[in-house]
Structures are given as C-alpha cells and as structure tokens.
Design a protein around this motif. Sequence first.
Motif, PDB file in Angstrom:
ATOM      1  N   GLY A 159       0.807  -1.220   0.000  1.00  0.00           N
ATOM      2  CA  GLY A 159       0.000   0.000   0.000  1.00  0.00           C
ATOM      3  C   GLY A 159       0.838   1.267   0.000  1.00  0.00           C
ATOM      4  N   SER A 217       1.175  -6.039   5.919  1.00  0.00           N
ATOM      5  CA  SER A 217      -0.091  -6.445   5.305  1.00  0.00           C
ATOM      6  C   SER A 217      -0.030  -7.905   4.912  1.00  0.00           C
ATOM      7  N   GLN A 273      -6.355  -2.446   3.706  1.00  0.00           N
ATOM      8  CA  GLN A 273      -5.604  -1.188   3.705  1.00  0.00           C
ATOM      9  C   GLN A 273      -6.275  -0.143   2.812  1.00  0.00           C
ATOM     10  N   ASP A 331      -5.952  -3.324   8.775  1.00  0.00           N
ATOM     11  CA  ASP A 331      -4.760  -2.841   8.090  1.00  0.00           C
ATOM     12  C   ASP A 331      -4.863  -1.325   7.956  1.00  0.00           C
ATOM     13  N   GLU A 332      -4.171  -0.621   8.797  1.00  0.00           N
ATOM     14  CA  GLU A 332      -4.203   0.848   8.820  1.00  0.00           C
ATOM     15  C   GLU A 332      -5.628   1.390   8.785  1.00  0.00           C
TER      16      GLU A 332
HETATM   17 MG   LIG Z   1       0.269  -2.663   3.710  1.00  0.00          MG
END
Ligand SMILES: [Mg+2]
Lengths: 441, 261, 261, 318, 460
Positions: free
Chosen positions: B160, C53, C101, C182-183
């Motif tokens: 990402g 991730s 994400q 994820d974030e």
């Molecule tokens: Mg990631």
Amino acid sequence: MTDSTMDQTNAPAIRRESPHAGAAAAARLKARRRSERRFKAYGLGAVLLAITMLVVLLSTLAGQGLGAFTQTQVAVEVNLDPALLDPEGNRDLRVIGDANYTGLMTNIVRDNFGATQRRDILKSLGVFSRDARFELRDFVLENPELIGTTQTIWLTASGDIDMLDKGWIDRDLPEDQRRVDDRVLGWYDALDAKDAVDRAFNVRFFTGADSRSPELAGIWGATVGSALTLFICFILSFPIGVTTAIYLEEFAPKNRWTDLIEVNINNLAAVPSIVFGLLGLAVFIGFFGMPRSAPVVGGFTLALMTLPTIIIATRAALKAVPPSIRQAAQGLGASPVQVVFHHVLPLAMPGVLTGTILGMAQALGETAPLLMIGMVAFIADTPGGFSSPATVLPVQIFLWADSPERAFVEKTAAAILVLLSFLILMNAIAIVLRRRFERRW
Amino acid sequence: MNSSSIPSGAVPKMTARKLNLFYGEKQALFDVDLDIFANSVTALIGPSGCGKSTFLRCLNRMNDTIAGVRIDGKVKLETTDIYDRSVDVVQLRARVGMVFQKPNPFPKTIYENVAYGPRIHGLADSRAELDDIVERSLKRAGLFEEVKNRLQEGGTGLSGGQQQRLCIARAIAVDPEVILMDEPCSALDPIATARIEELIDELRENYTIAIVTHSMQQAARVSQRTAFFHLGQLVEYGDTEQVFTNPRETRTQDYITGRFG
Amino acid sequence: MNSSSIPSGAVPKMTARKLNLFYGEKQALFDVDLDIFANSVTALIGPSGCGKSTFLRCLNRMNDTIAGVRIDGKVKLETTDIYDRSVDVVQLRARVGMVFQKPNPFPKTIYENVAYGPRIHGLADSRAELDDIVERSLKRAGLFEEVKNRLQEGGTGLSGGQQQRLCIARAIAVDPEVILMDEPCSALDPIATARIEELIDELRENYTIAIVTHSMQQAARVSQRTAFFHLGQLVEYGDTEQVFTNPRETRTQDYITGRFG
Amino acid sequence: RDQIRIVGSSTVYPFATAVAEEFGKTSGFPTPVIESTGSGGGLKLFCAGVGTQFPDITNSSRRIKKSEVEECAKNGATEVTEVKIGFDGIVLANNINGPTMDISRAEIWQALAKQVPVDGKLVDNPYKNWNEIDPSLPNEAIEVLGPPPTSGTRDAFVELVMEHGCEEFDAVKAIEDKKMRGAVCKSMREDGAFIEAGENDNLIVQKLVSTPTAFGIFGYSFLEENGDKVKAATVEGVAPEYDAISSGEYPVSRSMYFYVKNAHVGTVPGIKEYVTEFTSEDAFSPVGYLAQRGLIALPDAARAEVAKTAQSLTPMKM
Amino acid sequence: MTVSSFVLIVLILSAIAFFLGRRRSMSLAGGKMSTLHSRPGYYGWYVALWCGLPAILMALAWIVLRTPLINGAVSDVIPPDVVAAGSGPVNLFMADAYNLATGNIVSREPTPAVQEAASIILGLTRTVNLAFAGIGMALALAGLTFAYRRITPDFRSRNRVERILRILLIIASTLSIFTTIGIVLSVLFESIRFFQRIPIFDFLFGLHWSPQIAIRADQVAAEGSFGIIPLFAGTLLITFIALLVAIPIGLLAAIYMSEYAGRRTRAVAKPLLEILAGIPTVVYGFFAALTVAPLVRGFGESLGIDAASESALAAGLVMGIMIIPFVSSLTDDVINAVPQTMRDGSLGLGATTSETIKLVILPAALPGIAAACLLAFSRAIGETMIVVMAAGLAANLTANPFEAVTTVTVQIVTLLVGDQEFDSAKTLAAFALGLVLFVMTLALNVVALHIVRKYRQAYD
Ligand SMILES: [Mg+2]
Ligand SMILES: Nc1ncnc2c1ncn2[C@@H]1O[C@H](COP(=O)(O)OP(=O)(O)OP(=O)(O)O)[C@@H](O)[C@H]1O
Ligand SMILES: Nc1ncnc2c1ncn2[C@@H]1O[C@H](COP(=O)(O)OP(=O)(O)OP(=O)(O)O)[C@@H](O)[C@H]1O
Ligand SMILES: [Mg+2]
Ligand SMILES: O=P([O-])([O-])[O-]
C-alpha cells in the motif's frame, strides 16, 4: 446465537460467544458449503455440458466426414491404342491432347468389363468418375512414349463406387433398392478381388472447387472465398465497431441522441441476417454498382451484420474498466484520446477480441444474406480476387447438404470440419492475443 | 474566511471564488473562496467528509469526470478561468498535477507507471533521458531503493505505501507547476513520511503545492498556509502559524485542540 | 523475536510459526513466529513494504486469492492449523475478520454494504434485527451520523475516510472473534481516529485484535503488544510498553526514535 | 465479364450445374456461375434489364408468367428463348419398412385438404388415419411432410394433385364462386397432419427414415438416390419410375425450363455453346449424363424440337 | 486515373506528409522536445490528415457525383419520344448508352441517339475523372502546405488531431444510424404497399397466419390469413426456450471459467465453447431435426403428451446451445474485469466464493451481462435454419413447446427466397414482417436499456 460452549475449554478469557462457532453456525455453514459445492458443480456441469455438446457434434461430423478425406480409385488395364490417340504417329502433343478419350474409356470398359451394348457401356462408365477421361489424357500427355502399350492405370472411381467401397451402401438389400445394381456390384467385386480397388488421400477435396460430381468436389474454392470475404468483413467491422464503441462509451455526451444510437445498435443485432442481404443488394450492388457474387460485397454485407456484435461486446468491456484507472491517467494530463488508447482500450481488449471472435464466427457461418447478393452459387473456379465470383464455406455446405447424391453426405460433413478448422485458425490469433491482454487488477 | 490574511506581495497561483459544488442534489462545497499562493505549501485540513478532496479535485477539474457533478463559481489558475470553455483541461491537468487519496497505479510495470506522464508530454528526448526521469522521480518519492530491481514488475504488486509513493513519483515526473496531494502520506511509515515531507519542502521552491492531511503535525510542519474545512465550508484560512496557535474561529480551535493524531 | 515475552497466563488466540511467504520468486516473509493473544490488541509496525499487510493477510488466508503466492509454515487459530486442508476458509474468515488497507466498499448502497456480512452468515432473523445491526455497526465506526440520511445511496460515493469507516463497520457487523485491521485510521481525521481507537479498546474486551499502523503514537495508545517488522522479518515482539521504552534490538530502536509522525 | 451468369430454380440447379461443369471442362469457355435463387427470384433478376450486370440465363421449374414476360420486355429483354429441358416427378414416399400405398389424387386431396366433403357437406378435415378415407389404405395416422407454400414444388403439387383431386367431388363442383372453389381445392390442412418442412429434400428423406409412419413429398431424384431408405406410393396405380414419368403416365410431374436472354448472345462468350451443350443428346437424352442425375428426359421428338429452337435461339412468343 | 489509384497516391502522399510534419516540428524544437506543445508525431499526423482527408472526401464526391454529372449531360440528347414514354424507356436508353460506351451488351441495334449519348459519356467520363483527380491532387498538396506552414512549437497539434479523430469517431458511430435508416428504408416502401392490400389491423392482430392461399395473383388472398400473432408467439416461445438453455448454461460456464477454473482450463474451455458459435446453422438444423426432435418426441410421448415430430422445444434447445458462447464468453470477460478488491472485500467477510459471485460480482458486472444476454436474445430472434429444419413452418398459435411453431425470421426468409412473383402479397409480407419485427425488438431494447440503467452498480 447459540449456547454451545464446547471450544471454550482452553480459552477461558473469552467471555462472549462467537456467532460463528456454535452448532447452529456449524449447521448453517454446512448448508452454505453445500450450496457452494452445488454452485460450483453447476458451473462445472455447464462447461462440461456445453463441451459435451460440442464433442457430440464434432464426433458425429468426424464419423461422417473423415471418409471424405480419402477417395476410392480403381485400377484398369488400358490399351493405349495409337489409332485412337495418335493416328498420325508423330507424337504431336496437341493432337494427343485433343484425342477421343471418351472413346478410350469405352474401350476400357469393353476390355475390362466386357460391356458392349450401349446401355452396358453407359452403366459401366458409371464405375468411374466423369473426370476419368481427363485423367487418362493427362497420363498420356505426360507419358507419350507409352502409346501403343497396355498399362495399368489408377482412375478415380465414381461417387457410387466410392460409397460402396466405404461401406455406405448396403449390399444385402434387394437390387431395386440399391443405388448400385448387381452388375456393377459384380464388376466391383471382380476388381476388388484382384486388388484393383484402393483408397488414396483425396487431394482434390482440398485443392479443388465445387463440382456436381461428389468425387470431384473440393473445398478450396469456398475456403478462399471465405477468406476473402472475411478479410473484407474484418477490416471494415473491426475498426468501425471498436471506434463506434469507443465514441459512444468514452466520448459521447450521455443524452437522448446517444441513447438512441445505443438502442439502435442493440436492435441491429436482432435484425434477421437476410435483411442485411436486402440492404447489401440495394446499396452495394444497386447503388454503388459493385459486382454480384463477389467477396467485396459479401464482406461489406457481413460487416454490417457483424458490427453490432463487436460494438456491444466492446462497450461492455469498456464499461467494465474501473474509473479509477481513467482518473489516474487524466490526473497526469493525458488527453481523453490518450486515456482511452493507452489505458482503457488495452484493458478492454479481451472483451473486444471476444466480440470479434463471436462476430467473425457468425459471419463465417452465415448463408442467408449471401443469397440476396448472389453468393449462393455454383462456382467451379477458385476465386482470384475480391471481385471475382466466389462462394463461401457455409454456402458450400448448404448446397451440398441439399444435393441428392449420397456421396455428398460425407463431403458435407468434411466441409464442416474444414470450416471449423478455418474458424479455429481464424480465431487462434485473437485467442492468443486475448490471453495476453487478460489481467486482473 | 478572512482575506486580509493574504500575505502582501505574494501572488496567488490559484484562486477559487464562490465555489459551490453539488453531487447531484447534495451540495458538497459552499461558497468557498480560497487563494493558493505560488511557491508555498497550502494544507487543507478538516474532518473526514468535509469536502477537502472535493475541493482539491476542483482545482484541476478532476470532478468533471464524475457523473452528476455541478460546479458554480470561479477557479483561476493565474489569470485564466479554468472552467472557461476555451481551456484545454488536458493542458490544465499537465500544469496542475494530482496525487489521489486512494493509490491507483496503472496495471503496468513500475517503470511504465512513472514513464507514462513524461512520455505523453514529450519530456524526454531519448530513452536514457526517460530512464533518468523515472529514476529521479522514484528517488525523490523515496521508493527507488525498494523497487530498483523490479522496475519491470507490475505496479499493482506493490504494498500500500509503495503504491502511494509510486503515485507521487508518477505525478512529479510530469513536472507540473501546481501539485495537489490528497493525503500523500496516509499509508506511509514515519521515515517514508519524512522523505515525502522533505520532497514537498524541496518542491516548494519552484512549485505550488496543496496538500490534504489529517495530521495536524504534518500540516504544521510542511505548510505555510492552512485552510480548515468543515461541512463543505471554508471555516478559516490563514498562515499556518496563526491557524494553529491563534485560530480565529472556535470551530477551528475545537478541531485543532482535539488533536492527538 | 523473543518468545519469552509472552505474558504468562495469557492464551494465544492465533500463532504463527516459521511462516515464510513467497510472491512468486520473491520472498516477503521470513520465518515469522508470532503469537496474537486473546482479548488484547497487537500492533504491527514497520517501514512501508516490510510485510505487515502480507502477514496480516496470512492470518485469515486472504493471500490465497493472489495468484502465485506460496506459504510455508504454520498458522494456528486456537488449536487448529488454518492452512490444514480440512479447514473451511469461509468459517475461518468469518471468525477472523479483516479491514483492508485500501477501502473497498461494494458497489452497493451503504446499508447493503454493512448488511452484507450479517446476511450471508444469517446473523439477523428479521429485517428489524438487521437494521439494528447495521445501525449499531455504523455507529461504532463513527459513521452513522454522517450517513444516516443516505443509507440507500451508493457506498462508493463516500469520501475516502467515510469509505474506510464503512469498511470497518462492515467488518465488525459480522461479529468475528479476531479482527485484523490494516491501517484502519490512515484516512481519518483525529476525531474519527479517536472514535476508532475507542472502538478498538471497547472491542478488546471480547475480541482479539491485530492492527497495522504507521503511527507510533497510535500503536502505543491502543495496543498491548507490538511487533516490529523489517524486510519481511519479525525483528522484535513484546509488550508495547517494553518495545517503545526499552527495545531490545537496535533496529527497533532506530525505527522508533526516528519518530515524529 | 467473360463467364456466363445463370440464376434461378433450385430444382433445375443440379442439372444446370452438371451441364455447366461439363461445358467448362470441354469447351474452353469459363465455367458459368449458377446461382440458386428459386424460380421467381431468378426471373426477377433476369428480367431486371439488359447488360453485364444482369444474368444471361435463368432456370425455372415452372413456365415464365405473362407478367414476367412483360417485365422483361419493359426492361429491354424483348427476345427470350425458352428451353424446356425435361420433367421432374414429384413423389409421395415413406420409409422403406413402412406400409406400401396405392393412392389416387382424390384420396390425397381428401387426406391433405383443409376442408373435405363428408356426406355432401364441406367440413373441416376429419380424417386422422389413411384407412378412414379408403379401407385399402394403411391403418396409419396421416402425417405428411411437404414443401412450404413459398416453394415451386408446393405450387406444382397443389396444381397437379390437389386441384385435380378435388374436382372429383360433387360438393366441390357445386361451389359456384370460382375463388371459393379454388380456395377449397388448394388449402392444405393445418391441424398437424400436413407438416410444412423446409426446402431441403434430404432432410425430408432423413425424417422419413426416423419416422416410419410419415410420408414425404419431394423430387424424383431424391427417391432415386435413396431407394434403400424410402419407397414411393403409386399414384393411380402408376409408380413414379423413369419411363412412367417420361411418358406422362405418372400424373404428378412438371416441366423444367431455362430462359436465355438473346441480347446477351454474342457479347457474353459461350452462351450459344452452353445452350448447345445443354440440349445435346449427350446431356439431356434418357442416356445422357443428366438422366444419371435424375432428370427425366423429354420424349425423343420433343427433344429434337427443343434442341432445334434452342440452338437457333428462336425467341419465344407469348 | 481510377478512383482506387487516386486513393493509393493520396495515401502515399499522406505518409510523406506525416514524416515531413514530424521532421519540421522536431527541427523547430531544436532537439528539446519539451518546447513543443505536442509530441512530434502529432504534428506529423496533423499534416498527414490535412493532406489526406480533403482528397479522400474528394474521392467520395467523385464516386457519388460522377454518374449524376454525366447523366445530366446526356439527358439533353435523349430523343423526346423516349422521354415521353416514361422512366422505363429512359432507363433503358441510358443503360444502352453506357453499355455501348463500355463496349458491353446492348439490348438492340444502337440508334444514332444512343451512339451520340455513348460518345458523350465516353468523352465526359474522361474529363470528369481528370477533373476530379486534378482537383483532388491539388487539394492534397494545398492541405499539406497549409498544415506544414502552420507548424510552430506552440501550435496545438494534438488538440487538432484529436478533434479530427473525434469527428472520425462520430462518423463511425453514425454508420449504425445509416445502417438502420437503410434497413428501415429497404423494408418501408414494400411494407406500405403491403398494407395497402392487407389492412394493418388484420396484420397486427390476426390470429391466423397462412399465406398459402394467396399463392398467385389469380388466387384469393383470403383476409385474415396474414395475422402475425402466431408468428410472434412462436418467435417468443422458441427464443424463450433458447434463452432458458443459453443463459443459465452460459452464465454458469462463465462463472466457472473465471472464478473456479484454473488459468489453463479456462484458456482451453473458452475457445472451445466459442466454436459452438461458429458451427454453421445448417449443421445445428440437421442435429435438431434428426437427433433432438425424435428424442423430444419420445420424451413427450413418455409424458403422455401428443408431441409432434417437429417441435419448438427441439429447435429452441439446439438454438440455445448455439448461443451459449455469446453469453459465456462476454460474461467471462466482464466478470474478469471486476476488480480483485471487490472479491477480497467479500471473501474477507467470510463469504463463500459462490456468495461473492452472486452478491457482489454479478451485480457489479451486470451491464456487461445484460449486454451479453441481449446479444444472445438478438441472435436467437434472427436465427432461421434451425427453426426451418426442426420446428417446421406451420404457424400454430400455441404455448406448448411440443408443438410445431414458426418464427418471424423464418417466414421472412422463406417468403423472400421462395418462388414468388415480384409483388405478390406474400413477398411484400416479408418486408412488413421485417418492419414489425424491427419495431418490436426496438421497443424491447428500450425497455432493456432502462432496466439495466436502473440496476447498474458502478465500482471504482
Ligand atoms: Mg500494507
Ligand atoms: N501481489 C504482490 N506481488 C508481488 N509482491 C508483492 C505483492 N504484494 C506485496 N508485495 C511485496 O511484498 C512486500 C511486502 O508487502 P506488504 O504489502 O506486506 O507491505 P506492508 O508492510 O503492508 O507495507 P505498507 O505499509 O506500505 O502497506 C513488499 O515489498 C511488496 O512490494
Ligand atoms: N461521488 C460522490 N457522490 C456523492 N457524494 C459524494 C461523492 N464524493 C464525495 N461525496 C460526499 O461529499 C462530501 C465531501 O467528500 P470529500 O471526498 O470531499 O471529503 P473529504 O474531505 O476528502 O473526506 P476524507 O477526509 O474522508 O477523504 C462527503 O460527504 C461525501 O460523502
Ligand atoms: Mg478525501
Ligand atoms: O427453386 P424452385 O423454384 O424450383 O422451387
């Protein structure tokens, strides 16, 4: 959701029951898994069913048609009588070429089958192809030094003998129900007994054009006609179809006018193909004065018919490209044209190619519109260009399927096999390309 | 908004006046007046859904691509009204580049992703020059080291944060005059964030930059001017110093002091 | 990694042992051993592209969907090896939920986005119950107020941060045992971030949570245990306190002290 | 244009193509192009005008109509030579293992007409089985596969069988109104006993093979070629055999023609030679190659006459 | 000079123009491309288009105008008695004159007037061709010079080229409109003639289709035998059966190929299925008539249904097989284009693959799937051979799939290619049928468009 506490033993810290762990959840999961398996099985079933259909069709065709790739031949003793072939004895090839080979044929059946009565001669000539006399001529022209000798020559057998040899004629039937009567059967058996009947690869079938005699009929003429016609069809329908789709999907303002065009195109796909023939007749032959029976006109007409398929498929594929990719390119200052040609179209390419494959397959198999523009015809010569008279494979199949002669049954099936090979060849490039363009994102 | 806060002498590179934007029926921007000054970094802050991205996208007409969007008001790039019919949006977007909130690399190789812009704008005369631009851009975005051995692999196979930096590299490779960045560091770790902030600082000398961020610290660190949006309205706009230390509006004050990002 | 740092008495909810992962030729995870404890929050930190991730996706086998991925090693959920052939990934993913994400709302209405999970898992017996789940989930994700009047509009027409919260709401609506995030706050403003952090804290009582974050502060605030990844390796793993105040490894130290995010 | 262009009947097509091929192989002229358009379609194209874009010859499984001659004349094709080439027998046949049938045209009409007289009154056709019409006929359901109303074969069948058959009934003769009477005579039943199959005679033969109880109506050449699969019913005691058809004894046969546009002769090479080939003894006599393809030759005298007018290209008068 | 050689020369000129334009822009830029407004290639294209397009338009004008121009000149020498005799003889006169001029067949001994006309034609053709070629060439060169001289570094050649390209795209897309107009025109007039004989009401709402009675001019055209309701019922029945086969099988096959099967399986299966679309319909016809129809009949009889040997079911089933690839291949492509993140989102919530497909992927791919189904539907409507061979030609008004029915398309084809007189009501009926079918499918397509619009879900 339930009250089972079975997997809590080593997880005392968990104070709450997960809805995904209990017995009810397990039951539900089982049902879902079952439905998943069922769904997958349906999918596999669908693919297998469709492929089975294809295999059934193909194997039926192969069973009927593979025989056409060989042709029965008959060996006969020929007395190359100089009196008949070269009366002046100076081996002038022109004279030899113009000699009375029908007479020679008559001699052959007299010598080999003992046929002397006019009716018998005619009957026994029926053992051979009508082109046997030309085969004789060619043989003599190639070997003029053999004139005066007696030679054993392999001649192409007639369609009936061919059918008999391949077992398509039931010899146990009473004579009056059989295509081949007892006399001919006797001759055949006699020939067979001395190994004078043989089957060889049927070169003519692949190199010749149409003929009224099944043993002479070939598929090359129609193949070339199809190739020429489809070439025209492709170079018109592919670019026009793709650009139309691009315009409508990517550039055109979305308003009533473009809605109208869209509905229109969808509707054109439902127009019976023969109506395109009417249009082709009126416009291309009537207005523009193009020649009848010509691959150009066929190509133009089929292109009109193929266009909607390509347009619809291309539009569907363009629609499926995620907008984020367009935005990324636009954000970099790509012009709309660049966005489309650099990013969207490559991603839509599999769909474009699918549309092309389907459209071209349809065009390749179409007969009805060609009737109107004169391509449903007997054409004994291989077409030499885009405006010389030509027919196409499906028309050839259609005409042969409508012929009374039994021997055309296997020719028809074989022609279909050729058409399918043509289709596969034609699509191969598109299929390979499509695989290369396929990607997920 | 308080227009008296415009520093004297500074030239607005872009100006928005009475900008209203509607997504269909729904109004997303209300009478926004805002100047973005040349050679400075303008930070747009505000709660999620307040219209920051929407405003940013107005500045290079990326909203044109969304169906049902209607825009009222004026946006100028230097002296030209960018919504004027005579304006070439393509050229506009080449001059006003954009990094989107959600990283959206092309399904092409990493190299092609970055080389695409320079290629269409003819920024490189030779392959070597292009290689150079790609490498430089990736370096400036702090991605080069990670991907130098896989330039020919797909851009969508990146993590990402890597994708985000790829999109930044892609945008700066075009060499635009104004760069709009929508949360360029959201997926980045502190080190990569520092690299991008450095980049922004470095770019500021020659370019004009507008950046959307949720990090007050980041806004304070990199920007000279800060605009606070709330519910589609520009609540306060002024020097970053002033906005953070001495906000005029209570809404700004509330938002900033609720900070802990 | 230092397995001695596992708090005595706590039960690992998920354990990874000697986990190696390859994207085609490229190895992305190297021998990762990590325990995720029940009723606690585990933070995964590390520079962009280090494999956070990737690791997270291993925990509910989301990597299965990527072509060319090969996995070595063992991952257990409680006592079952999740890579065992007998394991039903569907149930696994219902028990181990995930927030991705990049926000990826379905092209459906906001309501349908949230109702999707409960519907397929049969968590609601009536429409009212479903409405209830949707509303509660949206509220917990701090999105309800913003979207309550447009539940029947498309989820893709939301702003970046709203989409992210929608995806969180969608994940918690399924009521999984483990939630992988994820974030989750990358696109959120401080207020929304606070709301999510509160949510995480609240969820911790009944669930197990693993969260990837780039914000050291956030890791410190919400997690009980922190794992630091670098170049696909788990460099250090321990109580958050300890990792932040007294890291064992210099790499961890360097990463953390370079902080300013 | 250097090759002859021929259009027209699908029934004549097999014979014309055989001649064309022979002509192409032996004469040195290019092989003519022959389109199978149907008689009506062929005449339409043929009469559209004079010039290379129009066909030189059209085949027809019926005689040219007055309206068509006029159309031709209007477009400049004033001189047209008519060549009658032989007969085509239409047979009623069924599976070789099925019942043998001898039937009269009146009985066929009764079996296939939409309305038939029962006790002197016209009623919707009540017959389900053949033997309800006459006990000598087989005890089988009536199921006849025939050509569609758009085809020339159907036209001929209606004219030769139906119209003829219906005249034997007083109830029909009693109808004053000629139109009404025509309609009664010509209408085929539509309750499923008569099935309109396509123009593909091979398909009808195949269907007879798979349905032993059904009968089919098709051309003589297909009977000849498929003698091992199907057998023909005798009509009024006459079996559709070569001699019987040729002599006109077998009642259900029609003549076949082709028409030559005289204006094209001399400009398009080979027309005259093609006509000569077609009307040579080698081709259209009972021992010619066309007979082998199923053509039923004209009687000797008629042939000589035809050959003479054809080879001298004497225009027809109408 | 012929039109084709002219076009060839123009194409070569344009190619030269392309290189000239590109070179000039590059030399103007002096090695620094970024000083140019557009890439050099665009300058090349700009010059090439200016060189080629006007000349090509000229060639088009040439083709279209040539004949009217010459005809206009010849019309003066047509003898008054011919003119007085009406359009037929005039046409004949012109045809003779042309034939004489080109050394072709002439319908009669050429009269002096014809000879004069022929000589005019000969002379004029030469002049007209020369004039067109000359003007065209001049245009090409003028365009080239004009465009070439306009090139400056900040000349917006990309915009110009793209504008031209856009116009070309528009022209391409209007082709479909012209095709439609052509089709409507080619059936309209004959339809009107038909409706002058048969009342339109009887045609549209008649329950009985039986054109057999009206076989010749001297026969009665009993009214009421031209009712199209049974034809449309038959069309719908067969199409419905075909779609009932093709859509489920096609969709499921597409789903299996794109979501379950491996890449390799898919690479084989998809082209295999596509062969089904290329098998000539005659083959399907034989298959339907000789293999499927007896099976259907046997099946019907085993159910105690009185099944005909020709049935809608047999034709529909086989037609369904034929159009499977239209559904499967297109659907497979659009499903494949749905972004992976959509799948991940659903799978991540614990959905099974099939749930993901049914609830997320299919809705997202809906427009494409609808297009595929519409295409299949269209193909089914237009199919002839299978129906002729397997479902017969009898227009029964029935919903029983075991009975024989016929379709509109089949009737159009048999009426058109059958042995008809030029303007019998039957031939004309084919045109009227074509027109009505056109209007009906148009209505259906409008409905379909709106439905698809309504349910479309855009992803990003
Ligand atoms: Mg990631
Ligand atoms: N589909 C893929 N194919 C190939 N390589 C991949 C793929 N996905 C990720 N990678 C690579 O694997 C490594 C780890 O990626 P991952 O997405 O796990 O990083 P991350 O720690 O989540 O980073 P970020 O903070 O930037 O999201 C990266 O180097 C990335 O480029
Ligand atoms: N395509 C769209 N259609 C309809 N409404 C939209 C669309 N895009 C955004 N909106 C709405 O407009 C408002 C502003 O959105 P915008 O994306 O500008 O927010 P933002 O400030 O960027 O928020 P975030 O920080 O969450 O990205 C939000 O309420 C959002 O729901
Ligand atoms: Mg935003
Ligand atoms: O094609 P026909 O006119 O002979 O039926």
